[in-house]
Design a protein around this motif. Structure first.
Motif, PDB file in Angstrom:
ATOM      1  N   VAL A 228      -1.412  13.819  -3.794  1.00 24.50           N
ATOM      2  CA  VAL A 228      -0.939  12.512  -4.278  1.00 24.50           C
ATOM      3  C   VAL A 228       0.222  12.015  -3.413  1.00 24.50           C
ATOM      4  O   VAL A 228       0.197  10.883  -2.903  1.00 24.50           O
ATOM      5  CB  VAL A 228      -0.533  12.594  -5.766  1.00 24.50           C
ATOM      6  CG1 VAL A 228       0.034  11.258  -6.234  1.00 24.50           C
ATOM      7  CG2 VAL A 228      -1.730  13.001  -6.622  1.00 24.50           C
ATOM      8  N   ASN A 229       1.216  12.866  -3.202  1.00 25.79           N
ATOM      9  CA  ASN A 229       2.381  12.446  -2.408  1.00 25.79           C
ATOM     10  C   ASN A 229       1.995  12.085  -0.980  1.00 25.79           C
ATOM     11  O   ASN A 229       2.464  11.093  -0.422  1.00 25.79           O
ATOM     12  CB  ASN A 229       3.435  13.560  -2.365  1.00 25.79           C
ATOM     13  CG  ASN A 229       4.152  13.677  -3.691  1.00 25.79           C
ATOM     14  OD1 ASN A 229       4.197  12.720  -4.456  1.00 25.79           O
ATOM     15  ND2 ASN A 229       4.682  14.851  -3.968  1.00 25.79           N
ATOM     16  N   ILE A 231      -0.957  11.148   0.294  1.00 21.26           N
ATOM     17  CA  ILE A 231      -1.779   9.935   0.422  1.00 21.26           C
ATOM     18  C   ILE A 231      -0.911   8.681   0.241  1.00 21.26           C
ATOM     19  O   ILE A 231      -0.992   7.723   1.021  1.00 21.26           O
ATOM     20  CB  ILE A 231      -2.941   9.945  -0.602  1.00 21.26           C
ATOM     21  CG1 ILE A 231      -3.952  11.032  -0.235  1.00 21.26           C
ATOM     22  CG2 ILE A 231      -3.634   8.592  -0.651  1.00 21.26           C
ATOM     23  CD1 ILE A 231      -5.027  11.267  -1.290  1.00 21.26           C
ATOM     24  N   VAL A 232      -0.046   8.718  -0.783  1.00 17.73           N
ATOM     25  CA  VAL A 232       0.799   7.538  -1.038  1.00 17.73           C
ATOM     26  C   VAL A 232       1.718   7.288   0.154  1.00 17.73           C
ATOM     27  O   VAL A 232       1.879   6.146   0.621  1.00 17.73           O
ATOM     28  CB  VAL A 232       1.619   7.730  -2.345  1.00 17.73           C
ATOM     29  CG1 VAL A 232       2.663   6.629  -2.489  1.00 17.73           C
ATOM     30  CG2 VAL A 232       0.682   7.744  -3.544  1.00 17.73           C
ATOM     31  N   CYS A 235      -0.187   5.735   3.022  1.00 19.87           N
ATOM     32  CA  CYS A 235      -0.533   4.335   2.716  1.00 19.87           C
ATOM     33  C   CYS A 235       0.676   3.427   2.903  1.00 19.87           C
ATOM     34  O   CYS A 235       0.574   2.326   3.456  1.00 19.87           O
ATOM     35  CB  CYS A 235      -1.054   4.208   1.285  1.00 19.87           C
ATOM     36  SG  CYS A 235      -2.692   4.921   1.051  1.00 19.87           S
ATOM     37  N   PRO A 255     -10.362   5.628  -1.301  1.00 21.48           N
ATOM     38  CA  PRO A 255      -9.755   6.953  -1.207  1.00 21.48           C
ATOM     39  C   PRO A 255     -10.813   8.048  -1.113  1.00 21.48           C
ATOM     40  O   PRO A 255     -11.932   7.881  -1.601  1.00 21.48           O
ATOM     41  CB  PRO A 255      -9.007   7.069  -2.540  1.00 21.48           C
ATOM     42  CG  PRO A 255      -9.778   6.223  -3.491  1.00 21.48           C
ATOM     43  CD  PRO A 255     -10.529   5.190  -2.695  1.00 21.48           C
ATOM     44  N   ILE A 262      -6.445  12.371  -9.085  1.00 18.88           N
ATOM     45  CA  ILE A 262      -5.700  12.095  -7.842  1.00 18.88           C
ATOM     46  C   ILE A 262      -5.815  10.604  -7.517  1.00 18.88           C
ATOM     47  O   ILE A 262      -4.822   9.928  -7.214  1.00 18.88           O
ATOM     48  CB  ILE A 262      -6.252  12.938  -6.665  1.00 18.88           C
ATOM     49  CG1 ILE A 262      -6.001  14.431  -6.903  1.00 18.88           C
ATOM     50  CG2 ILE A 262      -5.628  12.496  -5.333  1.00 18.88           C
ATOM     51  CD1 ILE A 262      -6.551  15.351  -5.811  1.00 18.88           C
ATOM     52  N   VAL A 266      -2.701   7.961  -7.403  1.00 17.29           N
ATOM     53  CA  VAL A 266      -2.414   7.196  -6.179  1.00 17.29           C
ATOM     54  C   VAL A 266      -2.413   5.697  -6.499  1.00 17.29           C
ATOM     55  O   VAL A 266      -1.511   4.956  -6.096  1.00 17.29           O
ATOM     56  CB  VAL A 266      -3.448   7.527  -5.078  1.00 17.29           C
ATOM     57  CG1 VAL A 266      -3.368   6.532  -3.930  1.00 17.29           C
ATOM     58  CG2 VAL A 266      -3.244   8.956  -4.559  1.00 17.29           C
ATOM     59  N   ARG A 269       0.729   4.685  -8.282  1.00 24.11           N
ATOM     60  CA  ARG A 269       1.916   4.663  -7.406  1.00 24.11           C
ATOM     61  C   ARG A 269       1.848   3.494  -6.409  1.00 24.11           C
ATOM     62  O   ARG A 269       2.876   2.988  -5.980  1.00 24.11           O
ATOM     63  CB  ARG A 269       2.050   5.989  -6.659  1.00 24.11           C
ATOM     64  CG  ARG A 269       2.242   7.201  -7.571  1.00 24.11           C
ATOM     65  CD  ARG A 269       3.654   7.779  -7.518  1.00 24.11           C
ATOM     66  NE  ARG A 269       4.133   8.083  -6.186  1.00 24.11           N
ATOM     67  CZ  ARG A 269       4.085   9.288  -5.609  1.00 24.11           C
ATOM     68  NH1 ARG A 269       3.559  10.312  -6.274  1.00 24.11           N
ATOM     69  NH2 ARG A 269       4.566   9.482  -4.416  1.00 24.11           N
ATOM     70  N   LEU A 270       0.626   3.079  -6.044  1.00 23.07           N
ATOM     71  CA  LEU A 270       0.499   1.943  -5.123  1.00 23.07           C
ATOM     72  C   LEU A 270       0.516   0.609  -5.872  1.00 23.07           C
ATOM     73  O   LEU A 270       0.475  -0.453  -5.252  1.00 23.07           O
ATOM     74  CB  LEU A 270      -0.798   2.047  -4.302  1.00 23.07           C
ATOM     75  CG  LEU A 270      -0.901   3.208  -3.310  1.00 23.07           C
ATOM     76  CD1 LEU A 270      -2.267   3.182  -2.611  1.00 23.07           C
ATOM     77  CD2 LEU A 270       0.217   3.167  -2.264  1.00 23.07           C
ATOM     78  N   TRP A 322      -3.874  14.743   6.548  1.00 22.54           N
ATOM     79  CA  TRP A 322      -3.959  13.589   5.660  1.00 22.54           C
ATOM     80  C   TRP A 322      -3.646  12.321   6.441  1.00 22.54           C
ATOM     81  O   TRP A 322      -3.044  12.381   7.523  1.00 22.54           O
ATOM     82  CB  TRP A 322      -3.015  13.741   4.466  1.00 22.54           C
ATOM     83  CG  TRP A 322      -1.554  13.643   4.789  1.00 22.54           C
ATOM     84  CD1 TRP A 322      -0.752  12.548   4.657  1.00 22.54           C
ATOM     85  CD2 TRP A 322      -0.710  14.700   5.287  1.00 22.54           C
ATOM     86  NE1 TRP A 322       0.528  12.857   5.055  1.00 22.54           N
ATOM     87  CE2 TRP A 322       0.588  14.165   5.437  1.00 22.54           C
ATOM     88  CE3 TRP A 322      -0.925  16.036   5.622  1.00 22.54           C
ATOM     89  CZ2 TRP A 322       1.650  14.913   5.915  1.00 22.54           C
ATOM     90  CZ3 TRP A 322       0.145  16.791   6.096  1.00 22.54           C
ATOM     91  CH2 TRP A 322       1.416  16.231   6.227  1.00 22.54           C
TER      92      TRP A 322
END
Ligand SMILES: CC(C)(COP(=O)(O)OP(=O)(O)OC[C@H]1O[C@@H](n2cnc3c(N)ncnc32)[C@H](O)[C@@H]1OP(=O)(O)O)[C@@H](O)C(=O)NCCC(=O)NCCS
Length: 329
Positions: A228-229, A231-232, A235, A255, A262, A266, A269-270, A322
């Motif tokens: 999660v961390n 990918i965010v 992005c 994604p 997950i 994400v 958070r986005l 990633w």
């Protein structure tokens, strides 16, 4: 100069393995699998279907969608962690099966981040000097061959499939293709997700078979948290480098389909809407290098992605590798 996505294709094998089927194989249940992963079913290739068969079918559809003949393809890059053989490459086998007579072909290994790695290599390096007009970017997996079907914590997650996009170098100045990207690796986390057997560390032997080293080994919770961390963060880096707003400017976030939780974490958070995220993990499970390519094809064929739209691709996987990529379709 721009790179156009001239055509997309995907192939999902026919046979379906449902959660109910898995209940008969290991100590699990449909409710646990759906709530913890979002997966209801996955597709498995037939015994005589190999990774290059799945990839070739996805390529054939991408060529058909673009109206481009196989003889025009300049290169094929296949991302896979389930190649037909260690060598020759799966890409070379696709070359034979589709008679891609002019194409330079090779495989690339970056597990679930494989398809993004292919796009980075094709768009950022190979097509940059215009040497190649058409490049097939492929993600293809027969993960059913490396799943330990006795391990309930991993066998529920994975499925088989393939996706492909045909990239074309064009002069029209539309500024399509790969706009911005952020790709990363941290090899210090290599232990949490791996296939330990079969390589130079643990060459095949009676011991590697007895110890199930030819199956996927994963520390699920650790992987989840890191995903999660990572990918965010990728992005957000792409967002700032491209000078866009993910929430306001991106039509579709695509994604990697590893776990619905997950994807939802994400998306939260986005700060994006449900309509902005493509999800098909319920039908296919995690198809590793194929997952984003399959989603991309679905997005195009269902009209969720139209010419000119921005798509944000984001993935995470073994390595750890990633990244995120902003693409104008
Ligand atoms: C694998 C994953 C679904 C497990 O979910 P989780 O919520 O972390 O579950 P845990 O591993 O903490 O296990 C919780 C319990 O469920 C059990 N369990 C594991 N698999 C199960 C299954 N298929 N059915 C029923 N119970 C299961 C565990 O044994 C554990 O039992 P215990 O509490 O009695 O010890 C989750 O960690 C995940 O998706 N991680 C990321 C994986 C990933 O994305 N990998 C690919 C990256 S490219």
């Amino acid at each position: 100069m721009s790179i156009k996505i001239a055509g997309t294709g995907s192939y999902i094998p026919e046979r379906i393995l449902t959660n109910a089927d898995l209940e008969k194989m290991v100590d699990t249940n449909d409710e646990w699998i759906r709530t913890r992963t979002g997966i209801s079913e996955r597709h498995l290739a037939a015994p005589d279907q190999v990774t290059s068969d799945l990839g070739a079918e996805a390529c054939r559809k991408a060529l058909e969608a673009a109206g481009v003949d196989a003889s025009e393809v300049g290169a094929v890059i296949v991302a896979t962690c389930t190649p037909d053989y260690t060598f020759p490459s799966t890409a070379a086998n696709i070359h034979r099966k589709l008679q891609l007579n002019k194409a330079f072909c090779f495989d690339l290994s970056a597990a679930c981040c494989g398809f993004l790695s292919v796009l980075e290599t094709a768009c950022g390096i190979m097509m940059a000097n215009k040497k190649y007009r058409y490049v097939l970017a492929v993600g293809a997996e027969k993960l059913s061959t490396i799943v330990n079907w006795d391990d309930r914590s991993t066998c529920i997650l994975f499925g088989d499939g393939a996706g492909a996009v045909l990239l074309e170098n064009v002069d029209d100045g539309d500024n399509t293709g790969l706009i911005a990207s952020d790709m990363n690796t941290d090899g210090n986390w290599s232990e949490i997700l791996k296939l330990p057997g079969g390589g130079s560390v643990n060459p095949p032997s009676e011991r590697t078979i007895a110890e199930h080293l030819h199956g996927i080994h994963m520390q699920g919770q650790e992987t989840f948290k890191l995903a999660v961390n990572a990918i965010v963060s990728a992005c957000r880096t792409v967002e700032s480098e491209a000078g866009i707003s993910i929430r306001d400017d991106v039509k579709l976030v695509i994604p990697h389909q590893a776990n619905i939780r997950i994807i939802q974490a994400v998306a939260k958070r986005l700060d994006i809407t449900d309509e902005q995220v493509i999800v098909n993990i319920n039908r296919y499970g995690n198809t590793s290098a194929a997952s984003i390519a399959i989603c991309f094809d679905e997005a195009v064929r269902t009209g969720r992605l139209q010419r000119g739209d921005l798509a944000l691709l984001a993935s995470f996987g073994s390595g750890l590798v990633w990244g995120a990529q902003l693409i104008r379709y």
